[in-house]
Design a protein around this motif. Structure first.
Motif, PDB file in Angstrom:
ATOM      1  N   ARG A  78      46.172  25.549  43.597  1.00  0.00           N
ATOM      2  CA  ARG A  78      45.990  26.973  43.883  1.00  0.00           C
ATOM      3  C   ARG A  78      46.649  27.345  45.205  1.00  0.00           C
ATOM      4  NH1 ARG A  78      40.564  26.056  42.374  1.00  0.00           N
ATOM      5  NH2 ARG A  78      39.725  26.787  44.371  1.00  0.00           N
ATOM      6  N   ARG A  79      46.575  26.459  46.197  1.00  0.00           N
ATOM      7  CA  ARG A  79      47.245  26.719  47.481  1.00  0.00           C
ATOM      8  C   ARG A  79      48.745  26.890  47.277  1.00  0.00           C
ATOM      9  NH1 ARG A  79      45.401  22.182  51.705  1.00  0.00           N
ATOM     10  NH2 ARG A  79      46.857  23.282  53.098  1.00  0.00           N
ATOM     11  N   THR A  80      49.324  25.997  46.496  1.00  0.00           N
ATOM     12  CA  THR A  80      50.768  26.062  46.253  1.00  0.00           C
ATOM     13  C   THR A  80      51.132  27.321  45.483  1.00  0.00           C
ATOM     14  OG1 THR A  80      50.774  23.641  46.139  1.00  0.00           O
ATOM     15  CG2 THR A  80      52.752  24.782  45.378  1.00  0.00           C
ATOM     16  N   ALA A  81      50.343  27.625  44.446  1.00  0.00           N
ATOM     17  CA  ALA A  81      50.615  28.812  43.632  1.00  0.00           C
ATOM     18  C   ALA A  81      50.455  30.082  44.457  1.00  0.00           C
ATOM     19  CB  ALA A  81      49.683  28.840  42.422  1.00  0.00           C
ATOM     20  N   PHE A 140      40.666  31.699  54.609  1.00  0.00           N
ATOM     21  CA  PHE A 140      40.107  31.307  53.308  1.00  0.00           C
ATOM     22  C   PHE A 140      38.904  32.189  52.978  1.00  0.00           C
ATOM     23  CE2 PHE A 140      38.844  27.942  50.184  1.00  0.00           C
ATOM     24  CZ  PHE A 140      40.093  27.737  49.640  1.00  0.00           C
ATOM     25  N   ASP A 141      39.081  33.512  53.154  1.00  0.00           N
ATOM     26  CA  ASP A 141      37.974  34.467  53.098  1.00  0.00           C
ATOM     27  C   ASP A 141      38.176  35.455  51.948  1.00  0.00           C
ATOM     28  OD1 ASP A 141      36.017  36.379  53.541  1.00  0.00           O
ATOM     29  OD2 ASP A 141      36.233  36.330  55.719  1.00  0.00           O
ATOM     30  N   ALA A 142      37.487  35.229  50.847  1.00  0.00           N
ATOM     31  CA  ALA A 142      37.620  36.097  49.677  1.00  0.00           C
ATOM     32  C   ALA A 142      37.008  37.472  49.934  1.00  0.00           C
ATOM     33  CB  ALA A 142      36.976  35.449  48.457  1.00  0.00           C
ATOM     34  N   ASN A 143      35.945  37.539  50.739  1.00  0.00           N
ATOM     35  CA  ASN A 143      35.317  38.835  51.028  1.00  0.00           C
ATOM     36  C   ASN A 143      36.253  39.741  51.823  1.00  0.00           C
ATOM     37  OD1 ASN A 143      32.874  38.245  49.720  1.00  0.00           O
ATOM     38  ND2 ASN A 143      32.073  37.190  51.535  1.00  0.00           N
ATOM     39  N   ALA A 144      36.936  39.160  52.812  1.00  0.00           N
ATOM     40  CA  ALA A 144      37.900  39.941  53.583  1.00  0.00           C
ATOM     41  C   ALA A 144      39.047  40.415  52.688  1.00  0.00           C
ATOM     42  CB  ALA A 144      38.445  39.118  54.747  1.00  0.00           C
ATOM     43  N   ALA A 145      39.452  39.563  51.759  1.00  0.00           N
ATOM     44  CA  ALA A 145      40.514  39.942  50.819  1.00  0.00           C
ATOM     45  C   ALA A 145      40.064  41.101  49.939  1.00  0.00           C
ATOM     46  CB  ALA A 145      40.910  38.742  49.963  1.00  0.00           C
ATOM     47  N   ALA A 201      46.094  40.079  48.662  1.00  0.00           N
ATOM     48  CA  ALA A 201      44.645  39.912  48.759  1.00  0.00           C
ATOM     49  C   ALA A 201      44.079  39.338  47.462  1.00  0.00           C
ATOM     50  CB  ALA A 201      43.988  41.257  49.082  1.00  0.00           C
ATOM     51  N   GLU A 202      44.583  39.792  46.352  1.00  0.00           N
ATOM     52  CA  GLU A 202      44.127  39.261  45.066  1.00  0.00           C
ATOM     53  C   GLU A 202      44.493  37.785  44.924  1.00  0.00           C
ATOM     54  OE1 GLU A 202      44.355  43.399  42.439  1.00  0.00           O
ATOM     55  OE2 GLU A 202      46.058  42.030  42.473  1.00  0.00           O
ATOM     56  N   ASP A 203      45.644  37.403  45.449  1.00  0.00           N
ATOM     57  CA  ASP A 203      46.027  35.995  45.422  1.00  0.00           C
ATOM     58  C   ASP A 203      45.089  35.150  46.279  1.00  0.00           C
ATOM     59  OD1 ASP A 203      48.154  36.474  43.705  1.00  0.00           O
ATOM     60  OD2 ASP A 203      49.569  36.819  45.344  1.00  0.00           O
ATOM     61  N   VAL A 204      44.598  35.731  47.369  1.00  0.00           N
ATOM     62  CA  VAL A 204      43.639  35.016  48.216  1.00  0.00           C
ATOM     63  C   VAL A 204      42.323  34.810  47.463  1.00  0.00           C
ATOM     64  CG1 VAL A 204      42.275  35.111  50.341  1.00  0.00           C
ATOM     65  CG2 VAL A 204      44.679  35.828  50.360  1.00  0.00           C
ATOM     66  N   ASP A 209      38.357  31.462  45.017  1.00  0.00           N
ATOM     67  CA  ASP A 209      37.382  31.414  43.929  1.00  0.00           C
ATOM     68  C   ASP A 209      37.917  30.777  42.652  1.00  0.00           C
ATOM     69  OD1 ASP A 209      35.634  32.682  45.603  1.00  0.00           O
ATOM     70  OD2 ASP A 209      36.019  34.685  44.803  1.00  0.00           O
ATOM     71  N   GLY A 210      39.236  30.612  42.570  1.00  0.00           N
ATOM     72  CA  GLY A 210      39.816  30.080  41.341  1.00  0.00           C
ATOM     73  C   GLY A 210      39.781  31.075  40.204  1.00  0.00           C
ATOM     74  N   GLU A 211      39.646  32.351  40.541  1.00  0.00           N
ATOM     75  CA  GLU A 211      39.552  33.413  39.537  1.00  0.00           C
ATOM     76  C   GLU A 211      40.697  34.396  39.727  1.00  0.00           C
ATOM     77  OE1 GLU A 211      36.498  37.019  38.176  1.00  0.00           O
ATOM     78  OE2 GLU A 211      35.898  35.534  39.687  1.00  0.00           O
ATOM     79  N   ILE A 212      41.432  34.663  38.669  1.00  0.00           N
ATOM     80  CA  ILE A 212      42.535  35.622  38.750  1.00  0.00           C
ATOM     81  C   ILE A 212      41.962  37.021  38.923  1.00  0.00           C
ATOM     82  CG2 ILE A 212      44.478  36.659  37.512  1.00  0.00           C
ATOM     83  CD1 ILE A 212      44.917  33.942  36.162  1.00  0.00           C
ATOM     84  N   ALA A 213      42.353  37.674  39.996  1.00  0.00           N
ATOM     85  CA  ALA A 213      41.740  38.955  40.360  1.00  0.00           C
ATOM     86  C   ALA A 213      42.657  40.141  40.113  1.00  0.00           C
ATOM     87  CB  ALA A 213      41.324  38.924  41.830  1.00  0.00           C
TER      88      ALA A 213
END
Length: 227
Positions: A78-81, A140-145, A201-204, A209-213
């Protein structure tokens, strides 16, 4: 995970952040050229574009090398993608900065046209979204994204106000129609920069989370409006 892979991923992420810094500077320079009628600043944006294009290719090549040689899984994949996708968005943002510069050149020849201060406000908001999306990547903050995704609605609303201003100019000043069209194009470029910030942000969110947003920010925007 091997230390070799971790080192490669860290180098890749550092290169991405360097790229983001250059792209942010391009947006700010192009906006200044537009708002202050300094067409000579456009040359700086064009020079930076060549650097961004070269680095974009290098980062993509490094991503593909990691995928081929290390075959990462789970979070490392996921980091690479995420880097691969964010890299593409940054390159497109740089292209939009160049487009803004072109509009600056055109409007510099139209001194009677008033460049609304809301344009600079909108551009600053878009730049902040890009920076905050990259900060979310680093932290590594999904909430901020998710907060960045919500802010896209603010940019869209300001864009609508600017479009109304352009329409009013075109209704009342036929001699400024051409300039108004250039200004309208500039607002569209800035709105697209904010869209790309949302993509980052969606990529973050995907990274964490490993979830496509993709497209989920529509729900976030509605929740924000309801609040």
């Amino acid at each position: 995970m091997s230390r070799h892979l971790e080192r490669d991923l860290q180098n890749l992420e550092r290169a991405l952040l360097t790229q983001a810094s250059v792209v942010e500077g391009m947006i700010r320079t192009a906006t200044r050229a537009l708002c202050e009628r300094q067409a000579d600043l456009v040359w700086e944006v064009l020079q930076q574009e060549q650097l961004v294009n070269a680095r974009e290719v290098t980062i993509e090549e490094e991503c593909l090398k990691i995928l081929a040689l290390n075959q990462p899984v789970a979070i490392d994949l996921r980091r690479t993608a995420a880097v691969l996708k964010i890299n593409g968005d940054l390159e497109r943002i740089a292209d939009l900065a160049v487009n803004l510069g072109e509009r600056a050149r055109s409007l510099a020849e139209q001194p009677d046209f008033y460049v609304s201060e809301n344009l600079e406000k909108m551009a600053n908001m878009a730049v902040e979204m890009v920076r905050e999306a990259l900060d979310a990547f680093v932290e590594f903050d999904a909430n901020a994204a998710a907060d960045v995704c919500r802010r896209d609605n603010e940019v869209d609303q300001l864009n609508l106000q600017l479009i109304e201003e352009v329409h009013e100019v075109m209704r009342t000043r036929s001699d400024l129609v051409e300039a108004a069209l250039h200004f309208f194009s500039a607002t569209r470029h800035i709105e697209r920069i904010a869209d790309h910030a949302t993509n980052i942000a969606e990529d973050v969110i995907y990274l964490v989370d490993g979830e496509i947003a993709r497209h989920r920010h529509e729900d976030l925007r509605q929740d924000s409006s309801a609040g």
